[in-house]
Structure formats: structure tokens, C-alpha cells
Scaffold this active site. Sequence first.
Site, PDB file in Angstrom:
ATOM      1  CD  GLU A 235      -2.595   1.261   2.665  1.00  9.53           C
ATOM      2  OE1 GLU A 235      -3.015   0.166   3.091  1.00  9.53           O
ATOM      3  OE2 GLU A 235      -2.812   2.350   3.243  1.00  9.53           O
ATOM      4  CD  GLU A 240      -3.121   7.510   5.460  1.00  7.88           C
ATOM      5  OE1 GLU A 240      -4.085   6.851   5.888  1.00  7.88           O
ATOM      6  OE2 GLU A 240      -1.931   7.252   5.713  1.00  7.88           O
TER       7      GLU A 240
END
Length: 347
Positions: A235, A240
Site C-alpha cells: 500500500e 493522509e
Amino acid sequence: MKFLKNTIATGLLFLMITSCKKGESKPAEAPSNLAITTHVSTDGSGTVNFTATADNAVSYLFDFGNGEAKTATTGNLTYTYTAEGYTSYTVTVTATGSGGQTTKKSFTVSVYIKPAVPTLLWSDEFNTDGPPDPAKWGYDIGTGGNGWGNNELEYYTNRPENSIVQNGVLKIKAIKESYSGSGYTSARILSQNKFAFTYGTVEFRAKLPAGVGTWPALWTLGSNVSTVGWPACGEMDVMEMIGRDLNKIFGTLHYPGRSGGNADGSTTVISNASTQFHTYSMEWTPSIIKISVDSMVYHTVVNTTSLPFNHDFFLIMNIAIGGNFGGDVDPAFVSDSMEVDYVRVYK
């Protein structure tokens, strides 16, 4: 008579000694006066012409300072470097004589290679009002058990209330509402089974939500997730942020041994993440992964064949609510949005 015999014997001995000396080979000499000239191309191709000369040399070994080497018997050699940008190399030339003796000389050569113009591989500019383009995006629907593995509070839908293209931007909207047993709704759209890529540069230009408890993310996931699971699939989180810590941007990689709270990541602080658009990008090659905001790199990972970052990945955009990372939600929260101006992938 005795004198004559002695004279003849002495003469024969002199001839023998002289004859032996004439037949002896001269010892080979080491190369001397080694000189090298270079001509570096100015066209950005990385080509360098080398010319080496030395007395008593029969061959020349060129070590180009980048792990490659070549031999030239004439001393003339053309070589093309491949690393883009400005790079200096320590070149070593070894001249070898007929008897195997060597002479070396090292010097520095600076080379410029014009970076390749990136080619746009795929994009969505969000210029058509309505739902996200179904040819490019699908949806994750539901809570995924206990909130997609993070104890999140939202229910992801495909409703226009949660994801819609309007006025040139994609809006992903998190809403406080009772829906299918959850207290919040949101959207998680992804290009799985529609578009995936291996290596390249991905750019998201976005404006982020500010509500406490929101957790917007722009990221990629290994296309083999359904067969090998997570984190074996890999990932790569391009961006974020959590609402309780505005303007702190996280760039993170997850893989076996480095996932969840032990993930491989860094942070950077920017201004106006929720009031202005910023470009969140990731450069991904077989040798390196760089994550940046507005062209400023803040996290770098050396990619190797032992990491799961050498196969196809697809794109994901979402806003989570609460959960292990998002934290407590402001009781006064009603709704908030992430706006995405474009998504572009270059090769």
C-alpha cells in the site's frame, strides 16, 4: 704456438659472449606518459568521447565510475551515461603493456542528461458534472465489517450525496446521518479493475476537509490484494491527514514487517490544506519511491525486489470518519468535503 692457441680460444669466447648478449630479449616496460582527453556532448544525451594515449601500451581499460567498464585497444572509446540530470563520475583508465604491467590514472567527468518528458498515461480532470466517470471509477460499499479494518464509523455509499462531480471538481462528502446502522456516510471510490499501473508518477490536486474526526486519503493499493491479502499486496499512501491535526500531511508505505502503526512513513506540515488546493504526488520507479507535496519531497524509500512495489497498483480516494487513526469525532460535526481537481498518472 701456445700463444696462438690462447688467442684463438679467447676470440671464440668473446664471440660466444657477444652472440649470447645479442640474442637476449629486452625486458618489457610499463606504460608511461598516460594521458586522457575527453569530449562531453552538450546535447543532453550523456555521450562522452574518451581518448587515451601512453608509451608502451597495448590496451586500455576504462572504468566509467558507475559500475561499468570497457576495454579499447586503440585508446579511443565512446560511452553514453544514463542517469538523468547533472552527475559527476570518477573515471579510471588503466593502460596495460605487452608484459602485463599497468599504469592507472583517475579523473572526474561531469555529464548532463536531459530528463525525459513525462507522458500522460491516464487522468481524470473531473470536467463533466454528475457521478464520477464509471469507466474510470467504482465504489467500495458498506462498512467492511468493523470499519474497513480501522474501526471507522462511516458507511461508504455510491450515492450522489457522498460523491459527485460539480464545477470541475470531484467532491467526496462525509455526512453525519443514520444510514444502514452507521452514524455517518461517505464515499470511497477506486480504479480497481478499471485502471492500474506499474511505476510512474501519480498526482492528486486536492483541497482537504477540516472537520475533527475526518480522515481523508489519496492512495494506491496492490492489484493482487484479493489473492495475497494486505499488507502483502503493498500500500502506498500519497496523502493522509486527520482533522484534529490540520495541515500535517502523512506519506506512508505499508508492506510485510512495516504496516499499521509500524508503517514506513514521514510527515510534513503545509499551510491552508483545507482552504487551498495542493498537489500531492508520488514518483515510483524500480529503484526508489518519493512522496511529495507541491514538488517538495518529504519521504523517500529505496525500492527493491524484496518489497511488494513492483507490480500493478490501483487508485483510491476516500474520507473515513473516526477510527483508530481518525480519532474522536467532533459532536458538532455535520458534514465536510474533500475536493479533487484532477488525478494524473505519468510514465
